[in-house]
Design an enzyme around this catalytic site. Structure first.
Site, PDB file in Angstrom:
ATOM      1  N   ASP A 161      -3.146   6.934   1.649  1.00 56.87           N
ATOM      2  CA  ASP A 161      -3.426   6.885   0.207  1.00 56.87           C
ATOM      3  C   ASP A 161      -4.801   7.482  -0.110  1.00 56.87           C
ATOM      4  O   ASP A 161      -5.709   7.432   0.716  1.00 56.87           O
ATOM      5  CB  ASP A 161      -3.355   5.413  -0.255  1.00 56.87           C
ATOM      6  CG  ASP A 161      -3.196   5.293  -1.760  1.00 56.87           C
ATOM      7  OD1 ASP A 161      -2.812   6.291  -2.411  1.00 56.87           O
ATOM      8  OD2 ASP A 161      -3.473   4.196  -2.284  1.00 56.87           O
ATOM      9  N   HIS A 193      -3.626  16.616  -1.555  1.00 56.38           N
ATOM     10  CA  HIS A 193      -2.387  16.521  -0.752  1.00 56.38           C
ATOM     11  C   HIS A 193      -2.415  17.555   0.363  1.00 56.38           C
ATOM     12  O   HIS A 193      -2.031  17.278   1.495  1.00 56.38           O
ATOM     13  CB  HIS A 193      -1.163  16.746  -1.637  1.00 56.38           C
ATOM     14  CG  HIS A 193      -0.970  15.687  -2.682  1.00 56.38           C
ATOM     15  ND1 HIS A 193      -1.071  14.355  -2.397  1.00 56.38           N
ATOM     16  CD2 HIS A 193      -0.674  15.763  -4.017  1.00 56.38           C
ATOM     17  CE1 HIS A 193      -0.846  13.654  -3.506  1.00 56.38           C
ATOM     18  NE2 HIS A 193      -0.614  14.483  -4.496  1.00 56.38           N
ATOM     19  N   LEU A 249       5.184  10.720  21.845  1.00 54.57           N
ATOM     20  CA  LEU A 249       5.024   9.961  20.593  1.00 54.57           C
ATOM     21  C   LEU A 249       6.248  10.146  19.694  1.00 54.57           C
ATOM     22  O   LEU A 249       6.766  11.256  19.562  1.00 54.57           O
ATOM     23  CB  LEU A 249       3.783  10.502  19.861  1.00 54.57           C
ATOM     24  CG  LEU A 249       3.545   9.955  18.449  1.00 54.57           C
ATOM     25  CD1 LEU A 249       2.970   8.545  18.521  1.00 54.57           C
ATOM     26  CD2 LEU A 249       2.601  10.864  17.672  1.00 54.57           C
TER      27      LEU A 249
HETATM   28  C1  IPE Z   1       1.938   4.596  -1.570  1.00 52.74           C
HETATM   29  O1  IPE Z   1       0.893   5.130  -2.326  1.00 52.74           O
HETATM   30  C2  IPE Z   1       2.924   5.673  -1.228  1.00 52.74           C
HETATM   31  C3  IPE Z   1       2.485   6.666  -0.240  1.00 52.74           C
HETATM   32  C4  IPE Z   1       1.342   6.657   0.384  1.00 52.74           C
HETATM   33  C5  IPE Z   1       3.443   7.706   0.045  1.00 52.74           C
HETATM   34  P1  IPE Z   1       0.911   5.119  -3.895  1.00 52.74           P
HETATM   35  O2  IPE Z   1      -0.347   5.770  -4.341  1.00 52.74           O
HETATM   36  O3  IPE Z   1       2.187   5.687  -4.417  1.00 52.74           O
HETATM   37  O4  IPE Z   1       0.910   3.553  -4.231  1.00 52.74           O
HETATM   38  P2  IPE Z   1       0.453   2.755  -5.519  1.00 52.74           P
HETATM   39  O5  IPE Z   1       1.186   3.355  -6.690  1.00 52.74           O
HETATM   40  O6  IPE Z   1      -1.029   2.938  -5.648  1.00 52.74           O
HETATM   41  O7  IPE Z   1       0.819   1.337  -5.243  1.00 52.74           O
HETATM   42  C1  IPE Z   2      -1.288   9.507  -1.376  1.00 55.06           C
HETATM   43  O1  IPE Z   2      -2.307   9.876  -2.215  1.00 55.06           O
HETATM   44  C2  IPE Z   2      -0.202  10.536  -1.285  1.00 55.06           C
HETATM   45  C3  IPE Z   2       1.057  10.126  -1.925  1.00 55.06           C
HETATM   46  C4  IPE Z   2       1.284   8.986  -2.496  1.00 55.06           C
HETATM   47  C5  IPE Z   2       2.134  11.092  -1.897  1.00 55.06           C
HETATM   48  P1  IPE Z   2      -2.211   9.650  -3.778  1.00 55.06           P
HETATM   49  O2  IPE Z   2      -1.583  10.845  -4.400  1.00 55.06           O
HETATM   50  O3  IPE Z   2      -1.551   8.365  -4.093  1.00 55.06           O
HETATM   51  O4  IPE Z   2      -3.742   9.597  -4.176  1.00 55.06           O
HETATM   52  P2  IPE Z   2      -4.427   8.601  -5.196  1.00 55.06           P
HETATM   53  O5  IPE Z   2      -4.036   7.212  -4.803  1.00 55.06           O
HETATM   54  O6  IPE Z   2      -3.915   8.953  -6.564  1.00 55.06           O
HETATM   55  O7  IPE Z   2      -5.880   8.857  -5.043  1.00 55.06           O
HETATM   56 MG    MG Z   3      -2.181   6.484  -4.364  1.00 53.51          MG
END
Ligand code: IPE
Ligand code: IPE
Ligand code: MG
Length: 255
Positions: free
Chosen positions: A30, A47, A141
């Site tokens: 995240d 990303h 792995l």
């Molecule tokens: C969880 O992250 C999903 C992934 C890392 C793929 P999100 O950014 O979607 O989660 P929330 O919305 O903050 O809970």
């Molecule tokens: C995690 O990073 C990647 C996915 C959920 C696909 P985020 O896109 O959720 O990044 P934040 O949480 O908005 O910073």
């Molecule tokens: Mg996120």
């Protein structure tokens, strides 16, 4: 003792002596968006950078002889994001598989994919199948890619499959136990995660491995995913090794 042997051993014997490394590490990757925002960049740059962090994590996991690494790449709820971001993430998965599959294969990595295939474009489904097929006999792995994955959706789908068997007269409802539910999940051939790492400072599960994390250890790190490196991974492993896993029993020290 191997991970598999540990899981089938009686509860008390399974209590890990301090210092053991996890067999299965699952990561909620995240903070890509915030990493980009901090730099005045569009979210997709976060990303993109996150892919490099995945490559590093695979290397670190393999170097520590961790058997399973699960990466939460796209949740069942991530479809709620703007269409451009969703399609960027779909494209990124395709690029990752096309670009990295050969190297993963040559490094003896076995790829497994969990999550709903329905709802994914045909070309993505094909790539996911190809990755699993090509690497299925590799012995290094296991990289588990959780894509279009939701823990509750996975449980609901398992319940549907069991209910169908009951309806067909092939299964007695009284025979349904935890093992059978576990065996009906996408992760039927993957041990439960010992350690779940979430980056970005958020401290929630976000529908990740709902069933499987019943006794996992959680480590929340204050780094955004693109900055997750070998040192962050090692810090999480060190923290894990200090934990006292009891599984409802007593501490190994107290026995
Ligand atoms: C969880 O992250 C999903 C992934 C890392 C793929 P999100 O950014 O979607 O989660 P929330 O919305 O903050 O809970
Ligand atoms: C995690 O990073 C990647 C996915 C959920 C696909 P985020 O896109 O959720 O990044 P934040 O949480 O908005 O910073
Ligand atoms: Mg996120």
């Amino acid at each position: 003792m191997s991970g598999e042997a540990q899981r089938s051993a009686p509860i008390l014997a399974r209590v890990a002596p301090g210092g053991e490394l996890p067999t299965h590490v699952a990561i909620i990757m995240d903070g890509n968006g915030r990493w980009a925002a901090q730099r005045g960049l569009p979210r997709f740059e976060g990303h993109r950078k996150g892919i490099e962090a995945i490559r590093r994590a695979v290397q670190t996991a393999a170097a520590h002889d961790i058997r399973y690494l699960t990466v939460y790449s796209f949740s069942a709820e991530n479809w709620r994001r703007p269409e451009e971001e969703v399609s960027f993430l779909m494209g990124l998965l395709k690029r990752f598989l096309r670009h990295d599959l050969a190297e993963l294969h040559s490094n003896n990595v076995r790829v497994r994919v969990i999550g709903a295939r329905e709802g994914l474009a045909a070309d993505i489904r094909l790539l996911l199948e190809e990755a699993e097929q090509l690497t299925r006999t590799n012995t290094g792995l296991t990289l588990v890619i959780a894509f279009n994955y939701g823990g509750r959706q996975e449980i609901a789908s398992a319940v549907r499959a069991l209910a169908r068997k009951v309806k067909e007269g092939l299964l007695d409802p009284e025979a349904i136990d935890m093992e059978m539910v576990g065996a009906s999940l996408d992760t039927h051939d993957i041990p439960d995660p010992d350690l779940v790492i979430r980056t970005s400072g958020e401290q929630r599960v976000s529908n990740f491995l709902t069933w499987q994390t019943a006794y996992s250890e959680f480590v929340f790190l204050p780094v955004f995913w693109p900055d997750f490196d070998d040192a962050s991974f090692k810090a999480a492993l060190d923290e894990y090794r200090r934990r006292d896993r009891r599984f409802g029993g007593l501490s190994a020290k107290a026995c």
